[in-house]
Design a protein around this motif. Structure first.
Motif, PDB file in Angstrom:
ATOM      1  N   SER A  76       0.828  -1.201   0.000  1.00  0.00           N
ATOM      2  CA  SER A  76       0.000   0.000   0.000  1.00  0.00           C
ATOM      3  C   SER A  76       0.867   1.258   0.000  1.00  0.00           C
ATOM      4  O   SER A  76       0.521   2.266  -0.644  1.00  0.00           O
ATOM      5  CB  SER A  76      -0.928  -0.003   1.218  1.00  0.00           C
ATOM      6  N   ILE A  77       1.988   1.212   0.707  1.00  0.00           N
ATOM      7  CA  ILE A  77       2.930   2.343   0.703  1.00  0.00           C
ATOM      8  C   ILE A  77       3.475   2.555  -0.705  1.00  0.00           C
ATOM      9  O   ILE A  77       3.568   3.689  -1.192  1.00  0.00           O
ATOM     10  CB  ILE A  77       4.063   2.103   1.712  1.00  0.00           C
ATOM     11  N   ASP A  78       3.820   1.471  -1.384  1.00  0.00           N
ATOM     12  CA  ASP A  78       4.297   1.586  -2.763  1.00  0.00           C
ATOM     13  C   ASP A  78       3.246   2.230  -3.668  1.00  0.00           C
ATOM     14  O   ASP A  78       3.562   3.084  -4.501  1.00  0.00           O
ATOM     15  CB  ASP A  78       4.663   0.201  -3.310  1.00  0.00           C
ATOM     16  N   LYS A  79       1.997   1.811  -3.501  1.00  0.00           N
ATOM     17  CA  LYS A  79       0.922   2.336  -4.353  1.00  0.00           C
ATOM     18  C   LYS A  79       0.662   3.824  -4.091  1.00  0.00           C
ATOM     19  O   LYS A  79       0.222   4.548  -4.992  1.00  0.00           O
ATOM     20  CB  LYS A  79      -0.361   1.541  -4.118  1.00  0.00           C
ATOM     21  N   ASN A  80       0.928   4.258  -2.877  1.00  0.00           N
ATOM     22  CA  ASN A  80       0.665   5.649  -2.505  1.00  0.00           C
ATOM     23  C   ASN A  80       1.960   6.450  -2.348  1.00  0.00           C
ATOM     24  O   ASN A  80       1.957   7.510  -1.713  1.00  0.00           O
ATOM     25  CB  ASN A  80      -0.124   5.694  -1.188  1.00  0.00           C
ATOM     26  N   ALA A  81       3.030   5.963  -2.943  1.00  0.00           N
ATOM     27  CA  ALA A  81       4.353   6.557  -2.744  1.00  0.00           C
ATOM     28  C   ALA A  81       4.416   8.014  -3.189  1.00  0.00           C
ATOM     29  O   ALA A  81       5.019   8.858  -2.509  1.00  0.00           O
ATOM     30  CB  ALA A  81       5.416   5.737  -3.467  1.00  0.00           C
ATOM     31  N   GLU A  82       3.812   8.337  -4.309  1.00  0.00           N
ATOM     32  CA  GLU A  82       3.900   9.707  -4.817  1.00  0.00           C
ATOM     33  C   GLU A  82       3.219  10.697  -3.865  1.00  0.00           C
ATOM     34  O   GLU A  82       3.756  11.772  -3.590  1.00  0.00           O
ATOM     35  CB  GLU A  82       3.277   9.787  -6.210  1.00  0.00           C
ATOM     36  N   GLU A  83       2.056  10.315  -3.363  1.00  0.00           N
ATOM     37  CA  GLU A  83       1.354  11.207  -2.429  1.00  0.00           C
ATOM     38  C   GLU A  83       2.116  11.330  -1.116  1.00  0.00           C
ATOM     39  O   GLU A  83       2.250  12.425  -0.565  1.00  0.00           O
ATOM     40  CB  GLU A  83      -0.066  10.688  -2.169  1.00  0.00           C
ATOM     41  N   LEU A  84       2.628  10.203  -0.604  1.00  0.00           N
ATOM     42  CA  LEU A  84       3.400  10.235   0.634  1.00  0.00           C
ATOM     43  C   LEU A  84       4.652  11.089   0.469  1.00  0.00           C
ATOM     44  O   LEU A  84       5.009  11.867   1.361  1.00  0.00           O
ATOM     45  CB  LEU A  84       3.783   8.806   1.050  1.00  0.00           C
ATOM     46  N   ALA A  85       5.326  10.952  -0.666  1.00  0.00           N
ATOM     47  CA  ALA A  85       6.542  11.729  -0.907  1.00  0.00           C
ATOM     48  C   ALA A  85       6.237  13.215  -1.008  1.00  0.00           C
ATOM     49  O   ALA A  85       7.009  14.062  -0.533  1.00  0.00           O
ATOM     50  CB  ALA A  85       7.224  11.240  -2.176  1.00  0.00           C
ATOM     51  N   GLU A  86       5.110  13.549  -1.611  1.00  0.00           N
ATOM     52  CA  GLU A  86       4.732  14.961  -1.743  1.00  0.00           C
ATOM     53  C   GLU A  86       4.453  15.570  -0.373  1.00  0.00           C
ATOM     54  O   GLU A  86       4.877  16.694  -0.085  1.00  0.00           O
ATOM     55  CB  GLU A  86       3.504  15.083  -2.642  1.00  0.00           C
ATOM     56  N   ILE A  87       3.764  14.817   0.472  1.00  0.00           N
ATOM     57  CA  ILE A  87       3.478  15.312   1.828  1.00  0.00           C
ATOM     58  C   ILE A  87       4.760  15.419   2.633  1.00  0.00           C
ATOM     59  O   ILE A  87       4.981  16.401   3.356  1.00  0.00           O
ATOM     60  CB  ILE A  87       2.464  14.387   2.538  1.00  0.00           C
ATOM     61  N   GLU A  88       5.636  14.424   2.516  1.00  0.00           N
ATOM     62  CA  GLU A  88       6.901  14.438   3.259  1.00  0.00           C
ATOM     63  C   GLU A  88       7.770  15.618   2.824  1.00  0.00           C
ATOM     64  O   GLU A  88       8.391  16.296   3.654  1.00  0.00           O
ATOM     65  CB  GLU A  88       7.649  13.118   3.040  1.00  0.00           C
ATOM     66  N   SER A  89       7.817  15.862   1.524  1.00  0.00           N
ATOM     67  CA  SER A  89       8.587  16.989   1.005  1.00  0.00           C
ATOM     68  C   SER A  89       8.033  18.311   1.526  1.00  0.00           C
ATOM     69  O   SER A  89       8.778  19.205   1.942  1.00  0.00           O
ATOM     70  CB  SER A  89       8.559  16.963  -0.530  1.00  0.00           C
TER      71      SER A  89
END
Length: 273
Positions: A76-89
């Protein structure tokens, strides 16, 4: 459109905090991203109680069952990686592509690692103490873990806190840093569809209010904290009153650039201080 998460995870439900609002900032610009409400004392107590109740069933699950859920979370983290990375950034001021290409694969891998590790645990054989008896050492889960994570690698630190605790059969109440809680709150949205209610709980707030209240709960069996030495001292004082176990990662190794014309003695004294 990026949706900023602000809800806590308590007993399988995403809920708004009932305490004061805390501004969450973008450190690269100083602008406010959002406000996230602290967990109230009642919410913290509910989270710990939910974890204590869930432990009665969770501790009986097999390593294979726990591994399956950890692997599902990694996927699930892989599938949502782009959104998670955007929030982390956004919340940490990191380059987006560094978060996406470096951190997110490592975060998912933490859960895959512990999914495999828990299926490979062995028991140790001790020397015989009585004739016709066999003595073995086995590993049993402790119970409810209170984890407090720092600001610098929010999602990775959440993974390091959650992975081993869940794999070993413990339940957990996790408090991310009040400065960088957003990716952990987003992770809660993924967790809720995979793990049973109460196994994972995520609360939010300052250390003096939420953190202190969390670690003082009687049902907490072990406190895991990554922070500075002064925080560690306070944790140990609380833990000593009820003989709670502690896992403390304190201090840090700050990088130092030393130029050719530097006074080496002064550098050593400065770093040591």
């Amino acid at each position: 459109m990026l949706v900023i998460p602000t809800q806590l995870l308590i007993n399988g439900q995403l809920v708004k905090g009932e305490g004061k609002l805390i501004s969450v900032l973008n450190p690269s610009t100083g602008s406010e991203i959002t406000q996230v409400a602290e967990a109230s004392i009642a919410q913290i107590e509910t989270a710990v109680k939910a974890a204590e109740t869930a432990f009665k069933t969770w501790k009986k699950t097999t390593p294979g069952q726990r591994a399956t859920m950890l692997l599902a979370l990694a996927d699930s983290i892989d599938k949502n990686a782009e959104e998670l990375a955007e929030i982390e950034s956004l919340n940490c001021g990191k380059p987006y592509f560094a978060a996406l290409n470096d951190e997110l694969p490592a975060v998912a891998d933490v859960f895959r690692f512990f999914a495999g590790a828990v299926r490979n645990m062995t028991g140790s054989l001790a020397g015989e103490y009585l004739p016709n008896h066999t003595s073995i050492i086995r590993r049993d889960p402790l119970g409810v873990v209170a984890s407090i994570a720092p600001w610098n690698y929010p999602l990775m630190m959440a993974a390091w806190k959650l992975g081993p605790a869940l794999a070993a059969g413990n339940t957990i109440v996790l408090k991310p840093s009040e400065m960088t809680p957003l990716t952990t709150l987003k992770l809660s949205q993924l967790i809720i569809d995979i793990f049973p209610a109460g196994v994972v709980n995520v609360v939010h707030g300052n250390g003096e209010s939420v953190g202190a209240t969390l670690i003082s709960q009687s049902a907490i069996k072990i406190i895991s904290v990554t922070g500075d030495i002064s925080t560690g001292k306070k944790i140990m004082e609380v833990a000593a009153k009820s003989i709670k176990r502690t896992h403390l990662e304190l201090g840090g190794k700050a990088p130092v650039i030393v130029f050719d014309d530097a006074d080496i003695s002064a550098v050593v004294d400065g770093v040591r201080t």
